[in-house]
Design a protein around this motif. Structure first.
Motif, PDB file in Angstrom:
ATOM      1  N   ARG A  21      -3.183  23.061  75.683  1.00 26.74           N
ATOM      2  CA  ARG A  21      -4.731  22.597  76.721  1.00 26.74           C
ATOM      3  C   ARG A  21      -4.653  22.755  77.518  1.00 26.74           C
ATOM      4  NH1 ARG A  21      -6.373  22.055  71.139  1.00 26.74           N
ATOM      5  NH2 ARG A  21      -4.913  22.858  69.579  1.00 26.74           N
ATOM      6  N   GLN A  80       5.102  20.341  65.023  1.00 29.85           N
ATOM      7  CA  GLN A  80       4.297  19.985  64.800  1.00 29.85           C
ATOM      8  C   GLN A  80       3.273  18.695  65.722  1.00 29.85           C
ATOM      9  OE1 GLN A  80       4.200  20.070  60.392  1.00 29.85           O
ATOM     10  NE2 GLN A  80       2.857  21.788  60.399  1.00 29.85           N
ATOM     11  N   SER A  83       2.723  19.410  68.287  1.00 35.70           N
ATOM     12  CA  SER A  83       1.100  20.147  68.637  1.00 35.70           C
ATOM     13  C   SER A  83       0.045  19.142  68.625  1.00 35.70           C
ATOM     14  CB  SER A  83       0.802  20.990  67.559  1.00 35.70           C
ATOM     15  OG  SER A  83       1.445  22.276  67.222  1.00 35.70           O
ATOM     16  N   GLN A  87      -3.491  17.359  71.422  1.00 35.78           N
ATOM     17  CA  GLN A  87      -4.086  17.439  70.354  1.00 35.78           C
ATOM     18  C   GLN A  87      -5.146  15.942  70.955  1.00 35.78           C
ATOM     19  OE1 GLN A  87      -4.969  17.868  66.095  1.00 35.78           O
ATOM     20  NE2 GLN A  87      -4.790  20.166  66.317  1.00 35.78           N
ATOM     21  N   GLY A 125      -2.880  26.547  58.890  1.00 34.08           N
ATOM     22  CA  GLY A 125      -2.298  25.671  60.294  1.00 34.08           C
ATOM     23  C   GLY A 125      -3.286  24.406  60.555  1.00 34.08           C
ATOM     24  N   ASP A 145      -0.928  23.782  55.722  1.00 38.89           N
ATOM     25  CA  ASP A 145      -0.782  24.111  56.727  1.00 38.89           C
ATOM     26  C   ASP A 145       1.474  24.326  55.992  1.00 38.89           C
ATOM     27  OD1 ASP A 145      -0.430  23.974  59.548  1.00 38.89           O
ATOM     28  OD2 ASP A 145       2.136  23.602  58.637  1.00 38.89           O
ATOM     29  N   GLN A 156       0.721  25.336  51.933  1.00 43.15           N
ATOM     30  CA  GLN A 156       0.950  26.626  51.376  1.00 43.15           C
ATOM     31  C   GLN A 156       1.096  28.011  52.820  1.00 43.15           C
ATOM     32  OE1 GLN A 156      -3.482  28.318  50.230  1.00 43.15           O
ATOM     33  NE2 GLN A 156      -2.107  28.325  48.369  1.00 43.15           N
ATOM     34  N   ASP A 157       1.718  29.121  52.247  1.00 48.75           N
ATOM     35  CA  ASP A 157       1.634  29.726  53.488  1.00 48.75           C
ATOM     36  C   ASP A 157      -0.034  31.091  53.104  1.00 48.75           C
ATOM     37  OD1 ASP A 157       1.928  32.379  54.943  1.00 48.75           O
ATOM     38  OD2 ASP A 157       4.112  32.150  54.690  1.00 48.75           O
ATOM     39  N   PHE A 158      -0.355  30.914  54.620  1.00 47.85           N
ATOM     40  CA  PHE A 158      -2.053  31.639  54.297  1.00 47.85           C
ATOM     41  C   PHE A 158      -1.253  33.040  53.579  1.00 47.85           C
ATOM     42  CE2 PHE A 158      -4.962  34.580  56.246  1.00 47.85           C
ATOM     43  CZ  PHE A 158      -5.947  33.945  55.348  1.00 47.85           C
ATOM     44  N   SER A 177      -6.742  28.233  64.726  1.00 46.43           N
ATOM     45  CA  SER A 177      -6.572  27.727  65.943  1.00 46.43           C
ATOM     46  C   SER A 177      -5.135  27.829  66.056  1.00 46.43           C
ATOM     47  CB  SER A 177      -7.917  26.438  65.501  1.00 46.43           C
ATOM     48  OG  SER A 177      -7.156  25.689  67.685  1.00 46.43           O
ATOM     49  N   PHE A 182       1.684  31.202  66.240  1.00 48.39           N
ATOM     50  CA  PHE A 182       3.389  30.791  66.217  1.00 48.39           C
ATOM     51  C   PHE A 182       3.398  32.372  65.825  1.00 48.39           C
ATOM     52  CE2 PHE A 182       4.841  29.233  62.529  1.00 48.39           C
ATOM     53  CZ  PHE A 182       5.207  27.275  62.946  1.00 48.39           C
TER      54      PHE A 182
HETATM   55  C1  LIG Z   1       0.134  24.998  67.364  1.00 47.53           C
HETATM   56  S1  LIG Z   1      -0.028  24.436  65.634  1.00 47.53           S
HETATM   57  C2  LIG Z   1      -2.283  24.558  65.853  1.00 47.53           C
HETATM   58  C3  LIG Z   1      -2.195  23.824  65.214  1.00 47.53           C
HETATM   59  C4  LIG Z   1      -3.409  23.274  64.944  1.00 47.53           C
HETATM   60  N1  LIG Z   1      -4.551  24.416  64.142  1.00 47.53           N
HETATM   61  C5  LIG Z   1      -3.987  23.100  66.235  1.00 47.53           C
HETATM   62  O1  LIG Z   1      -4.749  23.841  66.738  1.00 47.53           O
HETATM   63  O2  LIG Z   1      -3.889  22.178  67.178  1.00 47.53           O
HETATM   64  C6  LIG Z   1      -0.037  25.698  64.366  1.00 47.53           C
HETATM   65  C7  LIG Z   1       0.062  25.468  62.441  1.00 47.53           C
HETATM   66  O3  LIG Z   1      -0.181  26.851  62.410  1.00 47.53           O
HETATM   67  C8  LIG Z   1       0.822  26.711  60.807  1.00 47.53           C
HETATM   68  N2  LIG Z   1       1.133  27.792  60.218  1.00 47.53           N
HETATM   69  C9  LIG Z   1       1.512  28.936  60.948  1.00 47.53           C
HETATM   70  N3  LIG Z   1       1.700  30.141  60.291  1.00 47.53           N
HETATM   71  C10 LIG Z   1       0.973  29.428  58.938  1.00 47.53           C
HETATM   72  C11 LIG Z   1       0.698  29.877  58.002  1.00 47.53           C
HETATM   73  N4  LIG Z   1       1.177  31.526  57.421  1.00 47.53           N
HETATM   74  N5  LIG Z   1      -0.239  29.581  56.552  1.00 47.53           N
HETATM   75  C12 LIG Z   1      -0.247  28.204  57.098  1.00 47.53           C
HETATM   76  N6  LIG Z   1      -0.062  27.682  58.188  1.00 47.53           N
HETATM   77  C13 LIG Z   1       0.519  28.330  59.072  1.00 47.53           C
HETATM   78  C14 LIG Z   1       2.201  26.019  61.459  1.00 47.53           C
HETATM   79  O4  LIG Z   1       2.830  25.489  59.964  1.00 47.53           O
HETATM   80  C15 LIG Z   1       1.565  25.054  62.241  1.00 47.53           C
HETATM   81  O5  LIG Z   1       1.366  23.725  61.781  1.00 47.53           O
END
Ligand SMILES: C[S@@+](CC[C@H](N)C(=O)[O-])C[C@H]1O[C@@H](n2cnc3c(N)ncnc32)[C@H](O)[C@@H]1O
Length: 300
Positions: A21, A80, A83, A87, A125, A145, A156-158, A177, A182
């Motif tokens: 950060r 997580q 992470s 923040q 995420g 996430d 859910q996986d995007f 973000s 990742f």
């Molecule tokens: C570093 S964290 C970032 C969190 C937050 N958005 C931030 O800006 O601090 C990355 C997150 O992205 C999620 N993530 C990665 N690939 C993903 C996907 N395909 N679908 C949903 N979430 C995903 C991970 O589970 C993790 O919690």
């Protein structure tokens, strides 16, 4: 891995993908937990990349070994947590503040408040349901996430999320973000970016007469560790902009701090969306650089 305490190491860390950060104005010394956080994030990133290689090579023994290492570090939940710590205000805070500021400066927030309209935001995420976008009152937010940390975040996986069939199911803004970095492989990142286009809503809300609104959404809010574009052998901002243009994205806002780079990309549908390829090409040779890359596979 060796010690990273010298000033040299400090300099190289700024150019590494583990950089987290942005610093606050007062630049407090990084706390011990901040360092521990960086270490965990960095290690899990490295192991994840090795896992992808081992899986694609079909090396089951190595996959098992790497998975054990991931579990020993606490896996995705630990990542997580790290992470979420990243923040905290001391470490630069919530990245969605930057998006909110851009929308305010452009007059979009004012317009939405006057018209009582809301934008649909998909936060991929999501670690928290209380960031600046959530409390702004201008969004209907859907959060997903891989590993949900709270009620209000769909697990859910995007990449598996069903493609919307109607405008109703689409979004005006998608937030990625610190998610793209990742994804452990270059093709996977390309697929993720390409997929965002299928989730964006082309129609403006309200009377659709606002010029500002028309340039600020549909859009993608993308946040990356700065070294992804400042110190990669395969990616710089010029190349990222070119790749995004292949998908119909043009850059409308950008902000860089020591550690992060924030972008807002406006999207317009383009022809041949699916057919365009974008290869991994070295743009910035050098032994101290990282290997961050994004590849768009040419598809049928
Ligand atoms: C570093 S964290 C970032 C969190 C937050 N958005 C931030 O800006 O601090 C990355 C997150 O992205 C999620 N993530 C990665 N690939 C993903 C996907 N395909 N679908 C949903 N979430 C995903 C991970 O589970 C993790 O919690």
């Amino acid at each position: 891995m060796g010690s990273k305490k010298s000033t040299k190491a400090k300099g190289s860390r700024a150019g590494s993908l583990s950089a987290g950060r942005p610093p606050t104005a007062a630049k407090p010394k990084a706390s011990v937990s901040a360092k521990a956080t960086r270490t965990v994030i960095n290690k899990l990133h490295q192991i994840n990349k090795q896992l992808v290689r081992a899986k694609s090579a079909g090396n089951e023994a190595q996959v098992k070994d790497l998975q054990t290492q991931v579990d020993a570090l606490g896996g995705l939940p630990r990542y997580q947590q790290a992470s979420i710590q990243g923040q905290s205000i001391e470490r630069g805070g919530d990245s969605s503040l930057v998006l909110m500021q851009w929308l305010k400066d452009a007059g979009v927030v004012g317009q939405l408040k006057t018209s009582h309209a809301r934008l649909k935001l998909l936060e991929v995420g999501a670690l928290s349901i209380k960031n600046a976008c959530a409390t702004s009152g201008i969004f209907d937010v859907q959060r997903i996430d891989l590993h949900s940390q709270a009620d209000g975040i769909l697990q859910q996986d995007f990449m598996e999320r069903p493609i919307p069939q109607t405008g109703e199911e689409k979004f005006h803004i998608i937030s990625l973000s610190l998610v793209l970095n990742f994804v452990p492989d270059a093709e996977g990142r390309g697929e993720m970016l390409r997929r965002t286009c299928q989730f964006l809503e082309r129609n403006q809300i309200g009377d659709g007469s606002s010029e500002t609104a028309a340039t600020h959404y549909p859009s993608l809010f993308l946040v990356l560790p700065a070294p992804c574009v400042t110190n990669s052998r395969y990616m710089d901002e010029k190349r990222l902009t070119l790749l995004m243009a292949h998908l119909g994205y043009s850059l409308i806002q950008r902000k860089q701090t020591t550690k992060l780079v924030y972008y807002l990309w406006h999207w317009k549908p383009i022809l041949e969306l699916k057919r365009q390829g974008f290869a991994k090409t070295q743009v910035n040779p050098g032994v101290t650089r990282n290997n961050f890359a994004i590849v768009l596979k040419r598809s049928k």
